[in-house]
Design an enzyme around this catalytic site. Structure first.
Site, PDB file in Angstrom:
ATOM      1  N   PRO A 173     -31.105 -25.315 -20.816  1.00  0.00           N
ATOM      2  CG  PRO A 173     -29.628 -24.229 -19.268  1.00  0.00           C
ATOM      3  CD  PRO A 173     -29.661 -24.743 -20.674  1.00  0.00           C
ATOM      4  CG  ASP A 174     -35.598 -27.034 -16.232  1.00  0.00           C
ATOM      5  OD1 ASP A 174     -36.190 -28.193 -16.151  1.00  0.00           O
ATOM      6  OD2 ASP A 174     -34.347 -26.873 -15.419  1.00  0.00           O
ATOM      7  CG  ASP A 192     -36.516 -21.974 -26.999  1.00  0.00           C
ATOM      8  OD1 ASP A 192     -36.372 -22.617 -26.119  1.00  0.00           O
ATOM      9  OD2 ASP A 192     -37.343 -21.925 -27.762  1.00  0.00           O
ATOM     10  CG  HIS A 250     -42.850 -15.455 -20.102  1.00  0.00           C
ATOM     11  ND1 HIS A 250     -42.509 -16.534 -19.056  1.00  0.00           N
ATOM     12  CD2 HIS A 250     -44.226 -15.351 -19.287  1.00  0.00           C
ATOM     13  CE1 HIS A 250     -43.504 -16.902 -18.210  1.00  0.00           C
ATOM     14  NE2 HIS A 250     -44.563 -16.030 -18.436  1.00  0.00           N
TER      15      HIS A 250
HETATM   16  N1  APR Z   1     -38.909 -33.849 -20.054  1.00  0.00           N
HETATM   17  C1  APR Z   1     -40.094 -33.564 -19.439  1.00  0.00           C
HETATM   18  N2  APR Z   1     -40.112 -32.518 -18.599  1.00  0.00           N
HETATM   19  C2  APR Z   1     -39.088 -31.890 -18.331  1.00  0.00           C
HETATM   20  C3  APR Z   1     -37.902 -32.004 -19.193  1.00  0.00           C
HETATM   21  C4  APR Z   1     -37.974 -33.034 -20.158  1.00  0.00           C
HETATM   22  N3  APR Z   1     -36.733 -33.248 -20.780  1.00  0.00           N
HETATM   23  N4  APR Z   1     -36.804 -31.107 -18.528  1.00  0.00           N
HETATM   24  C5  APR Z   1     -37.501 -30.413 -17.776  1.00  0.00           C
HETATM   25  N5  APR Z   1     -38.931 -30.846 -17.572  1.00  0.00           N
HETATM   26  C6  APR Z   1     -39.810 -30.314 -16.500  1.00  0.00           C
HETATM   27  C7  APR Z   1     -39.326 -29.988 -15.329  1.00  0.00           C
HETATM   28  O1  APR Z   1     -39.638 -31.196 -14.531  1.00  0.00           O
HETATM   29  C8  APR Z   1     -40.182 -28.948 -14.647  1.00  0.00           C
HETATM   30  O2  APR Z   1     -41.413 -29.268 -14.177  1.00  0.00           O
HETATM   31  O3  APR Z   1     -40.294 -29.049 -17.018  1.00  0.00           O
HETATM   32  C9  APR Z   1     -40.524 -28.238 -15.900  1.00  0.00           C
HETATM   33  C10 APR Z   1     -39.524 -26.960 -16.232  1.00  0.00           C
HETATM   34  O4  APR Z   1     -40.059 -25.896 -15.317  1.00  0.00           O
HETATM   35  P1  APR Z   1     -39.168 -24.461 -15.264  1.00  0.00           P
HETATM   36  O5  APR Z   1     -37.701 -24.636 -15.172  1.00  0.00           O
HETATM   37  O6  APR Z   1     -39.736 -23.741 -14.002  1.00  0.00           O
HETATM   38  O7  APR Z   1     -39.406 -23.773 -16.406  1.00  0.00           O
HETATM   39  P2  APR Z   1     -40.786 -22.902 -17.009  1.00  0.00           P
HETATM   40  O8  APR Z   1     -42.113 -23.751 -16.307  1.00  0.00           O
HETATM   41  O9  APR Z   1     -40.838 -22.863 -18.275  1.00  0.00           O
HETATM   42  O10 APR Z   1     -40.682 -21.738 -16.175  1.00  0.00           O
HETATM   43  C11 APR Z   1     -41.644 -20.724 -16.459  1.00  0.00           C
HETATM   44  O11 APR Z   1     -40.284 -19.000 -15.042  1.00  0.00           O
HETATM   45  O12 APR Z   1     -38.404 -17.918 -14.684  1.00  0.00           O
HETATM   46  C12 APR Z   1     -39.453 -17.727 -15.551  1.00  0.00           C
HETATM   47  O13 APR Z   1     -39.747 -16.654 -17.187  1.00  0.00           O
HETATM   48  C13 APR Z   1     -39.225 -17.924 -16.842  1.00  0.00           C
HETATM   49  O14 APR Z   1     -40.519 -18.640 -18.468  1.00  0.00           O
HETATM   50  C14 APR Z   1     -39.894 -19.084 -17.521  1.00  0.00           C
HETATM   51  C15 APR Z   1     -40.960 -19.167 -16.202  1.00  0.00           C
END
Ligand code: APR
Length: 362
Positions: free
Chosen positions: A53-54, A129, A146
């Site tokens: 999960p994101d 990951d 990170h």
């Molecule tokens: N296809 C396209 N976009 C996607 C998909 C997908 N399958 N799944 C998720 N997304 C998008 C979401 O809409 C969001 O804009 O990816 C982005 C993910 O954002 P975050 O969940 O905030 O993840 P990230 O940007 O990596 O977070 C940055 O925050 O908590 C800290 O250290 C942690 O490295 C992380 C940092």
């Protein structure tokens, strides 16, 4: 340094380098200008289709699902001060996120393909990951801004902690302690309140050298990573492949927004480049079933091959037995020197009880 201006470019204003603000025009730009210095900036969104999960997606994101850990704030799970007080929530999450159970996505293979084509200047990732490495992108091309689960140290004396023991502890959701000072062990992931690795700052001038920038799967919420796209030179096309518009992407004349699922976006990009087959083949190599399927479909051995293998096996067995027999004879001579006769020894079972299936002649 914050995010740049995020007022979207007016559609009526033409791009300065691209023929149009779409991914097919970017593919053409790559061919016409022989693009060789691509910089990528990615986040958790490129690994969601792998099953990880994101962080911030509503409902599915990690922060929306940490209620079971009853944290004051979801992001406390990555806060160094909170971790010192209570490392258990982090290790419960680490148990779910730990590398080894996930297959790289087609996006990770696309990054590898850029490398294979000599086009990858640098890959900046926020992900922990290690799926880029697993997809075959060389470590010297990756900036894990990170950190990652690749190694772990004591947060007090900084002593390195063994990988094997870490895998065991995480598998059992147990908290590992330092063998030297009994301090808490933490994977080399950058927690809120910790400095990013020096490699991030040492390479932060590269986006300015890039001839193409691709941002994928990130909300660009966390500085200083979020400032990277703004460091690209004016006039250099920037592509955002993401479910939503983020940061200042879309505010420049040659920005291209490919909004939607990143796997689908990368496939469309590869198709426009004529790389679809190469990409699919590269991604197939990450298929964990490939190895077992290769064994299953190995050509049957010919009769001669089977005979050769059997002779090999028997020869090894005879050699081993002869070796043992020599050892046995040495033992008999030792006994002769003492007093027990081989006959008396044989009566008591001798070698027979060791290799009942070998009819050793006395
Ligand atoms: N296809 C396209 N976009 C996607 C998909 C997908 N399958 N799944 C998720 N997304 C998008 C979401 O809409 C969001 O804009 O990816 C982005 C993910 O954002 P975050 O969940 O905030 O993840 P990230 O940007 O990596 O977070 C940055 O925050 O908590 C800290 O250290 C942690 O490295 C992380 C940092």
């Amino acid at each position: 340094m914050g995010n740049e201006e995020s007022t979207m470019m007016d559609d009526t204003i033409a791009p300065s380098v691209l023929e149009a603000r779409n991914i097919e025009a970017v593919a053409k730009y790559i061919k016409v200008y022989d693009v060789k210095k691509v910089v990528l900036m990615v986040g958790a969104g490129i690994s969601t289709s792998a099953g990880i999960p994101d962080f911030r997606s509503p409902d599915t994101g990690i922060y929306a699902n940490l209620a079971f850990l009853d944290l004051p704030e979801p992001e406390d799970v990555f806060d160094i001060g909170f971790f010192r007080e209570n490392p258990k929530p982090f290790y419960a999450l680490a148990h779910e996120l730990y590398p080894g159970r996930y297959r790289p996505t087609i996006v990770h293979s696309f990054i590898r393909l850029l490398y294979e084509k000599g086009m990858l200047l640098k890959h900046f990732t926020q992900n922990i990951d290690c799926l880029e490495r697993q997809a075959g992108v060389p470590g010297d091309k990756i900036i894990e801004a990170h950190g990652s689960f690749a190694s772990q140290h004591c947060i007090d004396c900084k002593e390195l902690y063994p990988d094997e023991e870490m895998h065991e502890k995480v598998a059992k959701s147990e908290v590992p302690h330092c063998h030297k000072c009994n301090g808490l062990i933490k994977p080399d992931i950058v927690f809120f309140g910790e400095a990013l690795p020096s490699s991030f700052f040492d390479n932060r001038d590269l986006p300015a050298e890039a001839d193409l920038c691709i941002v994928m799967g990130t909300s660009l919420q966390v500085q200083p990573f979020a400032s990277l796209p703004s460091l690209c030179s004016e006039g250099v096309p920037r592509v955002l492949i993401n479910k939503e518009q983020v940061g200042g992407l879309g505010s420049r004349k040659d920005d291209v927004l490919l909004l939607g699922d990143c796997d689908a976006g990368v496939l469309r990009f590869a198709r426009a480049l004529g790389w679809e087959e190469e990409l699919e083949a590269l991604w197939e190599k990450t298929n964990p079933d490939l190895q077992s399927r290769a064994e299953e479909t190995a050509p049957p051995q010919t009769r001669d091959e089977r005979l050769h293998d059997e002779v090999e096996r028997l020869t090894e067995e005879v050699d081993r037995t002869l070796g043992l027999t020599e050892a046995y004879q040495r033992k008999v001579h030792e006994k002769l020197e003492s007093h027990e006769s081989p006959e008396a020894h044989r009566q008591s079972g001798g070698l027979g009880h060791v290799f009942p299936h070998l009819k050793l002649s006395h």
